[in-house]
Every structure is written in structure tokens, then in C-alpha cells.
Scaffold this motif. Structure first.
Motif, mmCIF file in Angstrom:
data_model
loop_
_atom_site.group_PDB
_atom_site.id
_atom_site.type_symbol
_atom_site.label_atom_id
_atom_site.label_comp_id
_atom_site.label_asym_id
_atom_site.label_seq_id
_atom_site.Cartn_x
_atom_site.Cartn_y
_atom_site.Cartn_z
ATOM 1 N N MET A 1 -6.427 13.845 -7.570
ATOM 2 C CA MET A 1 -6.188 13.494 -6.212
ATOM 3 C C MET A 1 -7.556 12.336 -6.133
ATOM 4 S SD MET A 1 -4.912 13.344 -3.394
ATOM 5 C CE MET A 1 -4.968 13.109 -1.727
ATOM 6 N N LEU A 2 -8.653 12.514 -6.449
ATOM 7 C CA LEU A 2 -9.692 11.619 -6.388
ATOM 8 C C LEU A 2 -9.504 10.598 -7.401
ATOM 9 C CD1 LEU A 2 -12.277 10.678 -5.005
ATOM 10 C CD2 LEU A 2 -13.675 12.157 -6.951
ATOM 11 N N ARG A 3 -9.150 10.709 -8.450
ATOM 12 C CA ARG A 3 -8.781 9.761 -9.588
ATOM 13 C C ARG A 3 -7.478 8.749 -9.022
ATOM 14 N NH1 ARG A 3 -8.286 11.097 -15.581
ATOM 15 N NH2 ARG A 3 -7.793 9.234 -16.439
ATOM 16 N N LYS A 4 -6.729 9.247 -8.201
ATOM 17 C CA LYS A 4 -5.494 8.261 -7.810
ATOM 18 C C LYS A 4 -6.021 7.536 -6.552
ATOM 19 C CE LYS A 4 -0.986 8.308 -5.962
ATOM 20 N NZ LYS A 4 0.140 8.415 -5.826
ATOM 21 N N LEU A 5 -7.068 7.955 -5.702
ATOM 22 C CA LEU A 5 -7.527 7.297 -4.645
ATOM 23 C C LEU A 5 -8.447 6.415 -4.994
ATOM 24 C CD1 LEU A 5 -8.352 7.149 -1.514
ATOM 25 C CD2 LEU A 5 -9.899 8.579 -1.867
ATOM 26 N N VAL A 6 -9.282 6.522 -6.092
ATOM 27 C CA VAL A 6 -10.331 5.609 -6.764
ATOM 28 C C VAL A 6 -9.345 4.311 -7.366
ATOM 29 C CG1 VAL A 6 -12.017 5.010 -8.418
ATOM 30 C CG2 VAL A 6 -12.328 7.105 -6.870
ATOM 31 N N LEU A 7 -8.423 4.683 -8.000
ATOM 32 C CA LEU A 7 -7.514 3.835 -8.678
ATOM 33 C C LEU A 7 -6.788 2.905 -7.624
ATOM 34 C CD1 LEU A 7 -6.519 2.634 -11.427
ATOM 35 C CD2 LEU A 7 -4.589 4.404 -11.169
ATOM 36 N N GLU A 8 -6.244 3.469 -6.734
ATOM 37 C CA GLU A 8 -5.882 2.946 -5.583
ATOM 38 C C GLU A 8 -6.843 1.745 -5.074
ATOM 39 O OE1 GLU A 8 -2.792 2.556 -4.276
ATOM 40 O OE2 GLU A 8 -2.031 4.075 -5.830
ATOM 41 N N ILE A 9 -7.856 2.168 -4.719
ATOM 42 C CA ILE A 9 -8.976 1.380 -4.203
ATOM 43 C C ILE A 9 -9.480 0.144 -5.039
ATOM 44 C CG2 ILE A 9 -11.422 1.191 -3.671
ATOM 45 C CD1 ILE A 9 -11.142 4.265 -2.622
ATOM 46 N N ILE A 10 -9.310 0.458 -6.349
ATOM 47 C CA ILE A 10 -9.799 -0.616 -7.516
ATOM 48 C C ILE A 10 -8.459 -1.684 -7.504
ATOM 49 C CG2 ILE A 10 -9.775 -1.055 -9.886
ATOM 50 C CD1 ILE A 10 -11.224 1.672 -10.392
ATOM 51 N N CYS A 11 -7.416 -1.082 -7.302
ATOM 52 C CA CYS A 11 -6.355 -2.200 -7.253
ATOM 53 C C CYS A 11 -6.274 -3.021 -6.208
ATOM 54 C CB CYS A 11 -4.809 -1.347 -7.375
ATOM 55 S SG CYS A 11 -4.594 -0.641 -9.217
ATOM 56 N N LEU A 12 -6.604 -2.389 -4.923
ATOM 57 C CA LEU A 12 -6.431 -2.996 -3.682
ATOM 58 C C LEU A 12 -7.741 -3.947 -3.518
ATOM 59 C CD1 LEU A 12 -5.571 -3.281 -0.788
ATOM 60 C CD2 LEU A 12 -7.232 -1.779 -0.032
ATOM 61 N N LEU A 13 -8.939 -3.875 -4.196
ATOM 62 C CA LEU A 13 -10.089 -4.817 -4.316
ATOM 63 C C LEU A 13 -9.411 -5.849 -5.105
ATOM 64 C CD1 LEU A 13 -12.926 -2.392 -4.843
ATOM 65 C CD2 LEU A 13 -12.422 -3.914 -2.911
ATOM 66 N N PHE A 14 -8.898 -5.608 -6.343
ATOM 67 C CA PHE A 14 -8.343 -6.661 -7.199
ATOM 68 C C PHE A 14 -7.283 -7.718 -6.612
ATOM 69 C CE2 PHE A 14 -10.463 -4.716 -11.070
ATOM 70 C CZ PHE A 14 -10.834 -5.984 -11.442
ATOM 71 N N ILE A 15 -6.374 -6.954 -5.861
ATOM 72 C CA ILE A 15 -5.176 -7.715 -4.897
ATOM 73 C C ILE A 15 -5.832 -8.386 -4.100
ATOM 74 C CG2 ILE A 15 -3.370 -7.322 -3.366
ATOM 75 C CD1 ILE A 15 -2.782 -4.668 -4.855
ATOM 76 N N LEU A 16 -6.726 -7.985 -3.209
ATOM 77 C CA LEU A 16 -7.727 -8.792 -2.273
ATOM 78 C C LEU A 16 -8.256 -10.017 -2.957
ATOM 79 C CD1 LEU A 16 -8.866 -5.899 0.285
ATOM 80 C CD2 LEU A 16 -6.929 -7.571 0.689
ATOM 81 N N LEU A 17 -9.082 -9.548 -4.016
ATOM 82 C CA LEU A 17 -9.782 -10.868 -4.777
ATOM 83 C C LEU A 17 -8.722 -11.975 -5.013
ATOM 84 C CD1 LEU A 17 -12.719 -11.925 -5.859
ATOM 85 C CD2 LEU A 17 -11.464 -10.524 -7.875
ATOM 86 N N PHE A 18 -7.947 -11.446 -5.833
ATOM 87 C CA PHE A 18 -6.891 -12.543 -6.455
ATOM 88 C C PHE A 18 -6.011 -13.371 -5.458
ATOM 89 C CE2 PHE A 18 -7.050 -9.901 -10.415
ATOM 90 C CZ PHE A 18 -8.217 -10.863 -11.074
ATOM 91 N N ALA A 19 -5.630 -12.537 -4.432
ATOM 92 C CA ALA A 19 -4.899 -12.960 -3.527
ATOM 93 C C ALA A 19 -5.647 -14.281 -2.590
ATOM 94 C CB ALA A 19 -4.055 -12.373 -2.284
ATOM 95 N N TYR A 20 -6.701 -13.659 -2.228
ATOM 96 C CA TYR A 20 -8.001 -14.470 -1.493
ATOM 97 C C TYR A 20 -8.018 -15.912 -2.220
ATOM 98 C CZ TYR A 20 -12.076 -15.980 0.495
ATOM 99 O OH TYR A 20 -13.090 -17.075 1.135
ATOM 100 N N THR A 21 -8.659 -15.639 -3.345
ATOM 101 C CA THR A 21 -9.011 -16.688 -4.372
ATOM 102 C C THR A 21 -7.817 -17.714 -4.605
ATOM 103 O OG1 THR A 21 -8.915 -15.532 -6.353
ATOM 104 C CG2 THR A 21 -10.928 -15.883 -5.393
ATOM 105 N N ALA A 22 -6.572 -17.227 -4.908
ATOM 106 C CA ALA A 22 -5.440 -18.135 -5.254
ATOM 107 C C ALA A 22 -5.231 -18.702 -3.855
ATOM 108 C CB ALA A 22 -4.279 -17.115 -5.432
ATOM 109 N N ALA A 23 -5.106 -18.259 -2.501
ATOM 110 C CA ALA A 23 -4.793 -19.021 -1.408
ATOM 111 C C ALA A 23 -5.887 -19.988 -1.237
ATOM 112 C CB ALA A 23 -4.617 -17.820 -0.522
ATOM 113 N N SER A 24 -7.222 -19.881 -1.177
ATOM 114 C CA SER A 24 -8.113 -20.482 -1.205
ATOM 115 C C SER A 24 -8.045 -21.654 -1.966
ATOM 116 C CB SER A 24 -9.428 -19.971 -1.430
ATOM 117 O OG SER A 24 -10.643 -20.867 -1.095
ATOM 118 N N LYS A 25 -7.544 -21.585 -3.292
ATOM 119 C CA LYS A 25 -7.313 -22.689 -4.127
ATOM 120 C C LYS A 25 -6.278 -23.667 -3.926
ATOM 121 C CE LYS A 25 -9.925 -20.289 -7.983
ATOM 122 N NZ LYS A 25 -9.524 -19.219 -8.794
ATOM 123 N N PHE A 26 -5.235 -22.905 -3.479
ATOM 124 C CA PHE A 26 -3.793 -23.724 -3.098
ATOM 125 C C PHE A 26 -4.181 -24.461 -1.738
ATOM 126 C CE2 PHE A 26 -0.906 -20.926 -5.807
ATOM 127 C CZ PHE A 26 -0.752 -22.020 -6.779
#
Length: 151
Positions: free
Chosen positions: A1-26
Motif C-alpha cells: 500500500m505504501l509502495r503504491k502511494l509513494v509510486l503514485e506521488i513520484i509519478c504525479l511529481l514528474f507529470i507536474l514537472l514535465f507538463a509545467y516545463t513543456a507548457a512554459s516552453k511552448f
């Protein structure tokens, strides 16, 4: 359960990072293209990279948001963050003038802070890859190169 939650948070952080930086660049495309055109290392590739980098960031964010492709997204996140980190190290080591082509608030970081930021995300990707175990619903990988990366 904790493993899945941490993995979800990691993925969310990367999604936010890449979506934000891509949008900013465009959104500030002309400036982004001009700044990477000033880079002593990638000047001749600037026009292609000005499109390719944010497109790749969006693709990685999409991979991370679709559970069966999350593993591939984590590997891609690791790879691109290693590339960005290596680029920063090379720039700081060998370049006299160092333009920052990063998007948004990330461009306000000093080069040392930026390096630490990237190293943190490299380590986060490694943790995500370690936490992610092959799920039964992961799509079969036909390409041997990708298959070797994901096994």
C-alpha cells in the motif's frame, strides 16, 4: 500500500514537472528557442530541440499518467533527467556564458540549485523504477531495445 502511494506521488511529481516545463516552453517558445540557440553545445540543434524537448516532456507525462505505460514513463523520466543533468554539468564546467533555457520558475534557480534539483529528480526516478514492479496489465514490449530497458 505504501509502495503504491509513494509510486503514485513520484509519478504525479514528474507529470507536474514535465507538463509545467513543456507548457512554459511552448508559451514562451520564441524566447526558449533563442536561449537554447545561444548554448555553446547545442546551437546547431536549437530549432529541432525547441520543439522536441517539450514534445518529449509531454509524451513522458502522458506515459506516466497511463498505468500500463508507467514503467516506460519512469525509465524515460530517468533518461531525460540524466541528460538534462549531464548538460548542466558540461555547461557549468566548460562554458563561459551559460544561458538557461528552462521553463518558468525553474529558470530562476542558480546553476547549483538547478543541479541539485535535477539530481533529486534523477534519484526520484530511480526510486520509482525500483518501486515499480511489472504488472500483469503492462503492455507487451516487442522492440528488443525497449524490452531490454524495461526488464
Amino acid at each position: 500500500m505504501l509502495r503504491k502511494l509513494v509510486l503514485e506521488i513520484i509519478c504525479l511529481l514528474f507529470i507536474l514537472l514535465f507538463a509545467y516545463t513543456a507548457a512554459s516552453k511552448f508559451l514562451d517558445y520564441e524566447n526558449f528557442r533563442a536561449v537554447i540557440g545561444q548554448s555553446p553545445i547545442i546551437t546547431r540543434f536549437a530549432p529541432a530541440l525547441a520543439i522536441a524537448v517539450p514534445v518529449v516532456e509531454i509524451i513522458i507525462a502522458l506515459l506516466l499518467s497511463i498505468p500500463p505505460y508507467r514503467r516506460l514513463g519512469l525509465y524515460a523520466s530517468f533518461a531525460i533527467m540524466v541528460l538534462f543533468t549531464t548538460y548542466i554539468i558540461v555547461l557549468v564546467t566548460f562554458a563561459e556564458k551559460i544561458p538557461c533555457s528552462c521553463g518558468g520558475v525553474i529558470s530562476r534557480l542558480s546553476w547549483t540549485e538547478h543541479l541539485y534539483f535535477n539530481i533529486f529528480f534523477v534519484l526520484l526516478a530511480l526510486l520509482g523504477m525500483w518501486l515499480h514492479t511489472k504488472q500483469p496489465n503492462d503492455p507487451p514490449v516487442k522492440n528488443r531495445f525497449i524490452h531490454g530497458l524495461t526488464n
